[in-house]
Design a protein around this motif. Structure first.
Motif, PDB file in Angstrom:
ATOM      1  N   ALA A   1      41.099  41.783  38.762  1.00 22.87           N
ATOM      2  CA  ALA A   1      40.080  40.549  39.612  1.00 22.87           C
ATOM      3  C   ALA A   1      38.996  40.579  40.019  1.00 22.87           C
ATOM      4  CB  ALA A   1      40.749  39.148  39.990  1.00 22.87           C
TER       5      ALA A   1
ATOM      6  N   TYR B   1      36.069  42.027  37.619  1.00 25.89           N
ATOM      7  CA  TYR B   1      36.047  41.682  37.039  1.00 25.89           C
ATOM      8  C   TYR B   1      34.365  41.342  37.695  1.00 25.89           C
ATOM      9  CZ  TYR B   1      40.084  41.429  34.306  1.00 25.89           C
ATOM     10  OH  TYR B   1      40.481  42.007  33.249  1.00 25.89           O
ATOM     11  N   PHE B   2      34.488  40.291  38.943  1.00 25.77           N
ATOM     12  CA  PHE B   2      33.480  40.071  39.454  1.00 25.77           C
ATOM     13  C   PHE B   2      32.465  40.780  39.942  1.00 25.77           C
ATOM     14  CE2 PHE B   2      37.031  36.601  41.683  1.00 25.77           C
ATOM     15  CZ  PHE B   2      36.249  36.037  41.916  1.00 25.77           C
TER      16      PHE B   2
ATOM     17  N   SER C   1      30.428  40.666  36.577  1.00 28.67           N
ATOM     18  CA  SER C   1      29.792  39.482  36.613  1.00 28.67           C
ATOM     19  C   SER C   1      28.490  39.869  37.275  1.00 28.67           C
ATOM     20  CB  SER C   1      30.483  38.143  37.639  1.00 28.67           C
ATOM     21  OG  SER C   1      31.331  38.248  36.253  1.00 28.67           O
TER      22      SER C   1
ATOM     23  N   ILE D   1      33.909  38.031  35.509  1.00 31.03           N
ATOM     24  CA  ILE D   1      35.005  37.210  35.671  1.00 31.03           C
ATOM     25  C   ILE D   1      35.671  35.673  34.646  1.00 31.03           C
ATOM     26  CG2 ILE D   1      34.021  36.210  37.326  1.00 31.03           C
ATOM     27  CD1 ILE D   1      36.862  36.775  37.684  1.00 31.03           C
TER      28      ILE D   1
ATOM     29  N   ALA E   1      35.894  31.836  40.861  1.00 32.74           N
ATOM     30  CA  ALA E   1      34.890  32.639  40.081  1.00 32.74           C
ATOM     31  C   ALA E   1      33.854  31.015  40.240  1.00 32.74           C
ATOM     32  CB  ALA E   1      35.385  32.371  38.809  1.00 32.74           C
TER      33      ALA E   1
END
Length: 282
Positions: A73, A76-77, A80, A232, A257
């Motif tokens: 995660a 992913y953040f 983004s 994300i 998210a």
């Protein structure tokens, strides 16, 4: 022609308005409340069918920590952010330059170029899925952060140019002419005269594009494959295995998210509202 303000309505209508607004707000927020309650449940609680009842135990902190432990995660953040921030900067910068040229300069191709920018907003982006994916594979941009940045910047620039051109067009042209008479160069006119006047519009546009790109799921799924470059919105799927669905973790990741666009809006709320209403009473 225009609806009567609620303050000028009868007493009964004002009372009904005060009752209906909280009810409508609750109904609108009900899905978010359901997702939040799901994010606090245990997997056993969901598997037993307790989807809408009171949770047997609250695992608020545990589930949100498990999102980072059982998936990438944090990556992913970060992806983004790497995708959204450069896209906003590139799109808004190009839109300001193109909007200034289309609004201020008078040349034969100005109107056709503007129509091209407008027409691009009416093309359903789903029909471009196969050619865009093939192009990204051929150019080596498939499954990369740079590919997503370039793609989003290319697609958002049309809408941004339409937005900025209309705002710059509404500015008094006498300001531009006065600066030219004083011998100010075109770039300085753009930088010191036009940009300060359209700052609320830039803020509003930045919030809109940030929300569009951050919440994108379709192209994040089409143009990525591995876990290295997923944002994300697409990375949330990694919390669901082939045989096990961890909906409590998916709900927790989905709520996390959604936090950055909400924070972005509230930080820029004053400029956002000013940008949307700029020139509304001209």
């Amino acid at each position: 022609m225009f609806p009567t303000p609620i303050e000028k309505r009868s007493q009964s209508r004002r009372i009904a308005y005060r009752i209906c607004v909280p009810v409508a707000l609750f109904v609108w927020l009900l899905p978010l409340l359901a997702i939040f309650m799901t994010s606090t449940r245990s997997a056993a609680d969901i598997n037993t069918g307790n989807m809408f009842g009171w949770p047997e135990e609250f695992l608020l902190i545990e589930n949100y920590i498990a999102v980072f432990q059982q998936s990438k995660a944090a990556t992913y953040f970060l992806n983004s952010i790497k995708i959204t921030v450069p896209t906003v900067i590139i799109s808004v910068a190009l839109a300001c330059l193109a909007g200034y040229a289309l609004a201020i300069y008078r040349f034969r191709a100005a109107l056709p170029l503007f129509f091209i920018f407008v027409a691009g907003n009416f093309v359903p982006f789903q029909i471009l899925m196969v050619p865009v994916r093939d192009l990204s594979v051929q150019t080596g941009l498939y499954d990369t952060v740079a590919g997503l940045v370039l793609f989003h910047a290319a697609f958002q620039t049309g809408f941004c140019t339409l937005f900025m051109r209309n705002f710059i067009k509404a500015l008094p042209f006498d300001l531009i002419e006065s600066a030219r008479i004083e011998g100010v160069g075109e770039f300085k006119i753009f930088w010191y005269v036009v940009l300060p006047l359209v700052r609320p519009a830039i803020a509003a546009l930045s919030v809109l594009i940030f929300t569009f790109v951050w919440n994108d799921f379709f192209w994040a799924t089409v143009l990525t494959q591995g876990e290295v470059s997923k944002p994300i919105t697409a990375g949330v799927r990694a919390l669901n295995g082939q045989f096990v669905s961890q909906w409590h973790l998916v709900s927790a990741a989905s709520l996390m998210a959604a936090i950055p666009p909400v924070v972005m809006f509230f930080l820029m709320q004053r400029h956002f509202i000013a940008g949307l209403t700029l020139g509304a009473v001209k």
